[in-house]
Design an enzyme around this catalytic site. Structure first.
Site, mmCIF file in Angstrom:
data_model
loop_
_atom_site.group_PDB
_atom_site.id
_atom_site.type_symbol
_atom_site.label_atom_id
_atom_site.label_comp_id
_atom_site.label_asym_id
_atom_site.label_seq_id
_atom_site.Cartn_x
_atom_site.Cartn_y
_atom_site.Cartn_z
ATOM 1 N N HIS A 223 -11.105 -4.706 8.977
ATOM 2 C CA HIS A 223 -11.301 -3.902 7.695
ATOM 3 C C HIS A 223 -12.538 -3.271 7.536
ATOM 4 O O HIS A 223 -13.082 -2.515 6.451
ATOM 5 C CB HIS A 223 -11.558 -5.076 7.564
ATOM 6 C CG HIS A 223 -10.688 -6.014 7.193
ATOM 7 N ND1 HIS A 223 -9.942 -6.679 8.009
ATOM 8 C CD2 HIS A 223 -10.354 -6.374 6.429
ATOM 9 C CE1 HIS A 223 -8.889 -7.790 7.525
ATOM 10 N NE2 HIS A 223 -9.242 -7.479 5.667
ATOM 11 N N GLU B 138 0.430 -1.367 -0.127
ATOM 12 C CA GLU B 138 -0.124 0.193 0.148
ATOM 13 C C GLU B 138 1.040 1.668 0.080
ATOM 14 O O GLU B 138 0.464 2.337 -0.659
ATOM 15 C CB GLU B 138 -1.030 -0.010 1.551
ATOM 16 C CG GLU B 138 -1.852 -0.209 0.979
ATOM 17 C CD GLU B 138 -2.406 -2.636 1.789
ATOM 18 O OE1 GLU B 138 -0.933 -2.546 2.029
ATOM 19 O OE2 GLU B 138 -2.926 -2.970 1.462
#
Lengths: 333, 334
Positions: free
Chosen positions: B139, B68
C-alpha cells in the site's frame, strides 16, 4: 428475450431482394478481402499478425447492418478487418494500414489489430484479448449520459470470457444500466484451444448470466438470423437502457493467425459441418431458392468483387510509407 | 499552457488543494467527472473527493466496484467520447491491477489511431509511504517509474500544495492522458494555495532554492527532504540549490542543467527504489548534457531496495533520510 441457455433460433427476416444482394456482396467483399490479404501476407507485404475474419461474416455484417452509426459506436478486438469493411471504411485504407502506408486507417501506425476511425464511430481494434470490453463499457456509459439513444456494440471472441475484465465489465454495465450489446463471436477457439478445453461451461451464455442481464445464443452462420436478432435486440436495448450479452455461434476457417497451423489442434472432420454451413453459401442458396439470383450471377458477383479488391490492393500499394518524422507524432514524449 | 498568478493564498492541506482543483474544474466543465473506489458516498479515502458527491451527484462522482482494470477502461472509453474523467486509484499500488488499460490503452490509443482519437483523462492517487504510517509493502510503494517509462503518458507529481491545485487543474484540461501522482507523505501537510483559478504547467521543472555549491534534485515528496537538507547544509556553510522536477514525462532538465552550471555538483533524491528508477534517468541526462560542468560524480539518495516493512523503525529506515542527503552533498564537495 431469453435469459436461459436455450438456443434461440429466430425467424429469418423478410428483407427485400435488393437488401439481400447487398448483404451477400458485403460478406463476399470481406471473404475476398481476407483472401487477398492472406496472399499479400505470404508475399511479405503485410508484417506481424494477420487474423482472418473468413467464416464469421454473417455475425459482423448482420449486427453492423442493424446499427445506427449516426449515434451508435463499435469497440472491436483484433479480428477487425471485416468489421472495418462493414462500417464502410474503404478497402484501400484498410489494405494501406496492413501495408504500413500513410493512407492507412491509422496512418500506418496501428497495423492489423489497431484500426480506428472516429468518423465511422469505430473505436478499435484492440490487440489484447478482452482489452476493449471495459473501454466499450465506458463508451456505452458515455452514450447513456449523452441521451441520444445511442448504444455501444462490443465484439470479442470466446477466449475473452476467460479474462477477469470481461466479468468486471459486465458487472458494471448491469449495475449502471449501460446500453451496450456484448457480442461474443464464439468461433470455437481461444487461439488454438478449443472451447471445451478453455471454458468450464461451453454454453457461454451461462457464463454471462450471473450479471442479471439478458443473454441470447444465436446461429451466427445465417445472416437472416443475425440481422433479425440484431434489429430486435438493439431496439430492446435502446428502450430498456440495459446491457445484453449475445453468443453468436460461428467458426474460424483459418488458424488464430494465418501463420498458425490449425490441424495441430483440430481435424478436417470437425471443420466439415461448419464449412457446409458457410454463411456465404447459406445466403447464396436462399437467393437461388427465392429466385433472386442464379448461381452464375452469384459467381459473377464474386469475380467482380475480387477484381475490385485487386484494384484496391494496387491502389494501397501506391500510398507512400509514413514520413520519418511521423515516428514522433501523436505521442507525448 | 497559459498560467495565471493568484492574488490571494490560503493555508490548507494538499488534499484540500486537490479537492479545490476538482471542484473548480467540475463547476467549469460539465464533461469533467470523477470515478473510483469510495470516491462518492464514502467521501474519498484520502479526502480528495470530499463533498463532491453531495454537490455533483452520483452521475459525476461515481463509486466503482473494486475492479481497477475495468474502471480505468471505463475512464478510457468515456474519454474517447469527449468526457474528461478523473479516475482515482485509492492507492497507486492498486494500479498494478490496471496496467493493461494504462499501458496498452490509455497511453497508446492516440498514437495507434494515427492521432484520430484522444484520451483526455487523468489517473490520480497517492503513492509512497504516507500519509499515515504503517502502510506496508502493498500500500505504500512508489511506482513512479512504471508510469514515467511509458511514452504516451504525461506523468507529473507536485511537491507542494500550491502546485497540487494548479497542476491538477492543468492535467484535467490537458488533451493527453495524465498520470497525476500525489505524494502520499504530503497528503495531510499544510501549505499556501491560491484561492482563485490558476494553472501550473505540466512540463516545467522549477528551481525551489538557489545555491552555489551543490544542486539537490528531487520530485514529489523528496523535494521537502531536499529543502530540509539545504537548510542544514547552510548551517555548515554549504549553499545548496534545490530543483523540483515536477514532471517526469516529459522530463524538463533545463533548470537542473542551469543550476549545475553554477554548482558543478548534484545529488538526486527520491522515495523510489534506486535501481533503474527515475533518478537513474536524471543522472544519465546530467552525464550526457552537463558532464563538462560536473566536478564530482552525481550521487543518489533513494528509498531502500526492500518491500516497505511494517515495524516503525524499519519503515523509517527504508525511506530516504535528510542526513543521507546532507552527507551525500558534503561528499560531492570533498
Amino acid at each position: 428475450m431469453s435469459t436461459s441457455s436455450e438456443p434461440v433460433i429466430s425467424d429469418r427476416v423478410a428483407e427485400s431482394p435488393e437488401k439481400l444482394r447487398t448483404l451477400l456482396r458485403r460478406m463476399m467483399t470481406i471473404r475476398e478481402f481476407e483472401h487477398l490479404g492472406e496472399r499479400e501476407f505470404r508475399n511479405g507485404l503485410i508484417r506481424g499478425y494477420y487474423h482472418s475474419y473468413a467464416g464469421q461474416e454473417a455475425v459482423g455484417v448482420g449486427f453492423i447492418e442493424a446499427m445506427d452509426l449516426t449515434r451508435d459506436y463499435i469497440v472491436d478486438h483484433y479480428r477487425d478487418h471485416g468489421h472495418c469493411l462493414a462500417v464502410g471504411l474503404d478497402a484501400v485504407n484498410i489494405y494501406a494500414e496492413l501495408f504500413g502506408r500513410r493512407a492507412g486507417v491509422s496512418k500506418g501506425k496501428g497495423g492489423s489489430m489497431h484500426m480506428y476511425n472516429q468518423e465511422k464511430h469505430f473505436l478499435g481494434g484492440d490487440g489484447i484479448v478482452g482489452g476493449g470490453i471495459s473501454v466499450a463499457t465506458g463508451v456505452g456509459l458515455a452514450l447513456k449520459r449523452m441521451g441520444k439513444g445511442g448504444l455501444c456494440v462490443c465484439f470479442f471472441g470466446d477466449g475473452a470470457l476467460d479474462t477477469g475484465t470481461f466479468h468486471e465489465s459486465l458487472n458494471m454495465a448491469s449495475l449502471w444500466d449501460v446500453p451496450i450489446v456484448y457480442i461474443c463471436i464464439n468461433n470455437q477457439f481461444s487461439m488454438g484451444t478449443r472451447l471445451d478445453r478453455h471454458s468450464s461451461l461451453t454454453q457461454l451464455v451461462d457464463r454471462a448470466a450471473g450479471y442479471g442481464m439478458a443473454t441470447e445464443q444465436i446461429d451466427g452462420q445465417d445472416i437472416g438470423v443475425t440481422l433479425a436478432a440484431a434489429e430486435r435486440i438493439f431496439a430492446g436495448v435502446r428502450e430498456r437502457q440495459r446491457p445484453v450479452f449475445i453468443e453468436a455461434l460461428t467458426y474460424r476457417y483459418q488458424g488464430h493467425g494465418i501463420h498458425d497451423k490449425p490441424h495441430n489442434y483440430r481435424t478436417p472432420e470437425e471443420e466439415d459441418p461448419w464449412i457446409h454451413r458457410d454463411p456465404l453459401l447459406i445466403l447464396g442458396q436462399r437467393l437461388i431458392e427465392e429466385k433472386i439470383m442464379t448461381g452464375e450471377q452469384i459467381e459473377a458477383m464474386r469475380q467482380e468483387v475480387a477484381a475490385e479488391l485487386e484494384a484496391k490492393v494496387e491502389a494501397a500499394k501506391q500510398s507512400p510509407a509514413p514520413e520519418d518524422r511521423e515516428l514522433y507524432e501523436d505521442v507525448t514524449l | 499552457m497559459a498560467t495565471t498568478t493568484p492574488t490571494k493564498t490560503k493555508k490548507m492541506a494538499m488534499h484540500e488543494a486537490l479537492n479545490q482543483a476538482l471542484r473548480e474544474e467540475m463547476l467549469r466543465d460539465p464533461q469533467v467527472l470523477v470515478l473510483g473506489e469510495e470516491v462518492g458516498l464514502y467521501n474519498g479515502v484520502h479526502y480528495v473527493t470530499r463533498g463532491l458527491y453531495s454537490e455533483f451527484g452520483p452521475e459525476r462522482v461515481m463509486d466503482t466496484p473494486i475492479s481497477e482494470e475495468s474502471f480505468v477502461g471505463v475512464g478510457v472509453g468515456m474519454a474517447l467520447m469527449g468526457y474528461r474523467p478523473v479516475v482515482e486509484m485509492m492507492r497507486m499500488d492498486f494500479s498494478l491491477r490496471a496496467m493493461d488499460q494504462i499501458y496498452n490503452h490509455m497511453a497508446k490509443i492516440h498514437y495507434m489511431s494515427g492521432g484520430d482519437l484522444k484520451v483526455p483523462m487523468v489517473l490520480r492517487g497517492p503513492e509512497g509511504p504516507g500519509p499515515n504510517p504503517g502502510l506496508t509493502a502493498q500500500h505504500g510503494q512508489q511506482l513512479t517509474l512504471l508510469f514515467a517509462h511509458c511514452p504516451g503518458l504525461r506523468v507529473v507529481t507536485p511537491s507542494n500544495q500550491y502546485d497540487a491545485k494548479g497542476m491538477l487543474k492543468a492535467a484535467i484540461r490537458c488533451d493527453d492522458p495524465v498520470v497525476f501522482l500525489e505524494p502520499g507523505p504530503l497528503n495531510n501537510k499544510q501549505g499556501d494555495v491560491g484561492e482563485d483559478d490558476y494553472l501550473v504547467p505540466l512540463d516545467q521543472a522549477e528551481i525551489r532554492r538557489e545555491g552555489t555549491d551543490v544542486t539537490l534534485i528531487g520530485y514529489g515528496a523528496s523535494v521537502a527532504l531536499c529543502l530540509q537538507a539545504a537548510r542544514e547544509l547552510e548551517r555548515s556553510g554549504v549553499s545548496a540549490a534545490v530543483v523540483d522536477m515536477r514532471s517526469l514525462r516529459p522530463l524538463d532538465m533545463a533548470p537542473a542543467y542551469a543550476s549545475v552550471e553554477r554548482t558543478n555538483r548534484a545529488v538526486v533524491v527520491e522515495y523510489a527504489w534506486q535501481s533503474y528508477g527515475p533518478g537513474a534517468e536524471i543522472v544519465a541526462r546530467l552525464m550526457r548534457d552537463a558532464f563538462w560542468n560536473l566536478e564530482a560524480p552525481v550521487l543518489r539518495v533513494s528509498g531502500k531496495e526492500t518491500p516497505l516493512p511494517y515495524a516503525a523503525n524499519l519503515e523509517e529506515l527504508s525511506k530516504p533520510q535528510v542526513e543521507e542527503i546532507v552527507s551525500a552533498a558534503q561528499q560531492t564537495l570533498k
